[in-house]
Structures are given as C-alpha cells and as structure tokens.
Design a protein around this motif. Structure first.
Motif, PDB file in Angstrom:
ATOM      1  N   PRO A   1     -17.713 -31.414  -5.545  1.00 20.94           N
ATOM      2  CA  PRO A   1     -18.807 -30.723  -4.847  1.00 20.94           C
ATOM      3  C   PRO A   1     -18.283 -29.879  -3.687  1.00 20.94           C
ATOM      4  CG  PRO A   1     -18.720 -33.017  -4.164  1.00 20.94           C
ATOM      5  CD  PRO A   1     -17.699 -32.864  -5.257  1.00 20.94           C
ATOM      6  N   ASP A   2     -19.046 -28.876  -3.348  1.00 16.65           N
ATOM      7  CA  ASP A   2     -18.632 -27.946  -2.296  1.00 16.65           C
ATOM      8  C   ASP A   2     -18.283 -28.651  -0.985  1.00 16.65           C
ATOM      9  OD1 ASP A   2     -18.948 -25.742  -3.921  1.00 16.65           O
ATOM     10  OD2 ASP A   2     -20.996 -25.332  -3.274  1.00 16.65           O
ATOM     11  N   HIS A   3     -19.084 -29.661  -0.614  1.00 15.54           N
ATOM     12  CA  HIS A   3     -18.888 -30.255   0.706  1.00 15.54           C
ATOM     13  C   HIS A   3     -17.605 -31.071   0.816  1.00 15.54           C
ATOM     14  CE1 HIS A   3     -20.678 -33.811  -1.287  1.00 15.54           C
ATOM     15  NE2 HIS A   3     -20.115 -34.511  -0.327  1.00 15.54           N
ATOM     16  N   MET A   4     -16.974 -31.404  -0.313  1.00 16.03           N
ATOM     17  CA  MET A   4     -15.729 -32.172  -0.275  1.00 16.03           C
ATOM     18  C   MET A   4     -14.485 -31.317  -0.483  1.00 16.03           C
ATOM     19  SD  MET A   4     -16.665 -35.783  -2.221  1.00 16.03           S
ATOM     20  CE  MET A   4     -14.948 -36.316  -2.186  1.00 16.03           C
ATOM     21  N   ALA A   5     -14.669 -30.072  -0.883  1.00 15.01           N
ATOM     22  CA  ALA A   5     -13.527 -29.257  -1.306  1.00 15.01           C
ATOM     23  C   ALA A   5     -12.509 -29.035  -0.178  1.00 15.01           C
ATOM     24  CB  ALA A   5     -14.017 -27.924  -1.852  1.00 15.01           C
ATOM     25  N   GLU A   6     -12.983 -28.745   1.028  1.00 20.31           N
ATOM     26  CA  GLU A   6     -12.062 -28.402   2.112  1.00 20.31           C
ATOM     27  C   GLU A   6     -11.124 -29.560   2.453  1.00 20.31           C
ATOM     28  OE1 GLU A   6     -12.018 -27.108   6.827  1.00 20.31           O
ATOM     29  OE2 GLU A   6     -13.911 -27.099   5.725  1.00 20.31           O
ATOM     30  N   LEU A   7     -11.690 -30.755   2.643  1.00 18.48           N
ATOM     31  CA  LEU A   7     -10.841 -31.880   3.030  1.00 18.48           C
ATOM     32  C   LEU A   7      -9.949 -32.321   1.878  1.00 18.48           C
ATOM     33  CD1 LEU A   7     -13.088 -34.127   5.323  1.00 18.48           C
ATOM     34  CD2 LEU A   7     -11.647 -32.158   5.890  1.00 18.48           C
ATOM     35  N   LEU A   8     -10.425 -32.189   0.645  1.00 19.16           N
ATOM     36  CA  LEU A   8      -9.571 -32.509  -0.498  1.00 19.16           C
ATOM     37  C   LEU A   8      -8.382 -31.553  -0.571  1.00 19.16           C
ATOM     38  CD1 LEU A   8     -12.131 -33.416  -3.317  1.00 19.16           C
ATOM     39  CD2 LEU A   8     -10.391 -34.927  -2.332  1.00 19.16           C
ATOM     40  N   ARG A   9      -8.620 -30.272  -0.297  1.00 15.28           N
ATOM     41  CA  ARG A   9      -7.501 -29.320  -0.286  1.00 15.28           C
ATOM     42  C   ARG A   9      -6.464 -29.708   0.764  1.00 15.28           C
ATOM     43  NH1 ARG A   9     -11.749 -25.348  -0.233  1.00 15.28           N
ATOM     44  NH2 ARG A   9     -12.225 -24.655  -2.353  1.00 15.28           N
ATOM     45  N   ARG A  10      -6.946 -30.137   1.917  1.00 14.71           N
ATOM     46  CA  ARG A  10      -6.027 -30.566   2.967  1.00 14.71           C
ATOM     47  C   ARG A  10      -5.168 -31.743   2.519  1.00 14.71           C
ATOM     48  NH1 ARG A  10      -9.607 -31.118   8.362  1.00 14.71           N
ATOM     49  NH2 ARG A  10      -7.860 -32.500   8.878  1.00 14.71           N
ATOM     50  N   CYS A  11      -5.698 -32.526   1.594  1.00 18.55           N
ATOM     51  CA  CYS A  11      -4.973 -33.705   1.100  1.00 18.55           C
ATOM     52  C   CYS A  11      -4.152 -33.399  -0.158  1.00 18.55           C
ATOM     53  CB  CYS A  11      -5.961 -34.829   0.798  1.00 18.55           C
ATOM     54  SG  CYS A  11      -6.774 -35.510   2.258  1.00 18.55           S
ATOM     55  N   GLY A  12      -4.149 -32.145  -0.595  1.00 25.27           N
ATOM     56  CA  GLY A  12      -3.286 -31.775  -1.714  1.00 25.27           C
ATOM     57  C   GLY A  12      -3.979 -31.511  -3.033  1.00 25.27           C
TER      58      GLY A  12
END
Length: 231
Positions: A211-222
């Motif tokens: 989902p959109d709201h999780m994408a940013e922090l997931l990217r930060r985690c790889g």
C-alpha cells in the motif's frame, strides 16, 4: 469504494480482496463509520447473496482478506482458519533492530478491559499464541519484518513484536517510541495468503501489493519497488 478493482482471486467458492487500511471489516457496537460490509454486494457476481467474511483484519491493517461466496465455502474456510491451516504472511515495519535475523515468539495473549477501552497484553493466563518472524531488510533505525502468525489472536503480531522491543511504525496503541516517525497509519500489511481449500489440489494463493502508506519506509529498509504501490 470499488471492491471489484481490489479483487486478487476469484472462483466459484472463494474471493480474496486487497483490503485498504483505515476501513473496518464490519461496524463496531458504537461505530457509525464506513465499513467493508457496506460494499460486499458488489462482489456477488451473479449469486443471490453477497459473500461473507471468512476471517478478520484490523481496521488499520491492509492486504489479503478472504471471503466465502456461500455457506458451504464459509464452512470449509472456517475449518481451515480454526485449525490454523492457513499460511498467512504479513509485512511489518518496526522501530528497532533485532539481535537475531529470525525467531519464534511464543507468548500467551489476554484481553485487558479498561474504562477508556481495551488492549491485548502478554499474560501467562492468556490464550496460547505464536508468531514466527524473520528480517527482510533494515536501515539505521527501522527493520522490515516478515511475520507468520501460527495462531490467530487479536492484535497478535502487533503485541508480539512490541513485546520483544520491536513496536510497529504507526501503531498508536502498542507503538511507544514511534511517535516521531512520519507514519500516520499502522505499518502492517497482509502480504500473502495460501489456503489448502481442496484436498489433493494446489492451495489457493494471493499476494496483495504494497500500500502507498508503507512504500516509503519499506524503501528505506531495502524493498525494491518493482510493483506499483496500491492504496
């Protein structure tokens, strides 16, 4: 809401949809807000009755949600969920870094009632509960976790991970120490599900997009953003 556009799997017995975060699956005792039941009639696909929920996801959890299209299907699905025969995979972003790369949390859970509400707690007198987890990625402060609940208790993943010092980003109930993150919503996603619905046949499977709201922090985690994030 267009639920047909969120359909992940469909056959004569079972539907699996991608539930959006922020929508309860059904109305609470004193809650007049929108809930998923109001839109299920869109998914009749010619049958006389709308499908019904085979299990639940929390209001703020997104991802794979299973529906039964009629009573026979719901009875079979009920057996599978009650016997913990359904393979459920969740993705979570947590605050902190575990010392190990994987583990098993076995901690009984109990509902604690209070005047201003309730929450689940780890308690020796609670119901047996188990969650298997492993690290998928991380940055300096956050960790991307794959969680597989082996039992189906309320708020199980949230409480279990918080109990080992890994509260979920955006968790207003169990997420102490996460308030400074730009995470207005709970970072917990029912990523995939596998249902051994018919003996001697391959299981029914589905995977829900991030989902959109999780994408940013997931990217930060790889996380490699190779899929279009969903809403």
């Amino acid at each position: 809401m267009n639920l047909e556009a969120r359909l992940l799997y469909r056959d004569a017995m079972v539907l699996i949809i991608d539930k959006p975060a922020g929508i309860a699956v059904h109305a609470g005792p004193r809650d007049g807000s929108a809930n998923l039941m109001q839109w299920l009639d869109q998914l009749r696909f010619g049958l006389p009755r709308a499908p019904e929920l085979a299990h639940r996801l929390d209001r703020d959890t997104s991802g794979c949600l299973v529906l039964g299209r009629h009573r026979k299907a719901l009875a079979r699905l009920g057996e599978l969920f009650a016997s913990n025969s359904v393979d459920k995979v969740y993705w979570a972003v947590v605050v902190g870094r575990p010392q190990a790369d994987e583990g098993l949390i076995e901690a009984p859970l109990k509902k604690l009632e209070r005047r201003h509400g309730w929450r689940m707690i780890v308690d020796p007198k609670g119901q047996p509960s188990a969650t298997r987890w492993r690290v998928l990625g991380y940055d300096q402060r956050l960790t991307w976790i794959e969680a597989r609940p082996l039992t189906g208790r309320t708020h199980q993943i949230r409480v279990h991970l918080a109990s080992i010092g890994l509260p979920l980003a955006g968790d207003a109930v169990y997420g102490r120490g996460t308030g400074d993150l730009e995470a207005p919503r709970l970072h917990l996603h029912a990523r995939s599900i596998s249902l051994p619905f018919t003996p001697k046949k391959p299981p029914i499977t589905a995977t829900a997009p991030v989902p959109d709201h999780m994408a940013e922090l997931l990217r930060r985690c790889g996380w490699a953003d190779t899929e279009a994030a969903g809403n």
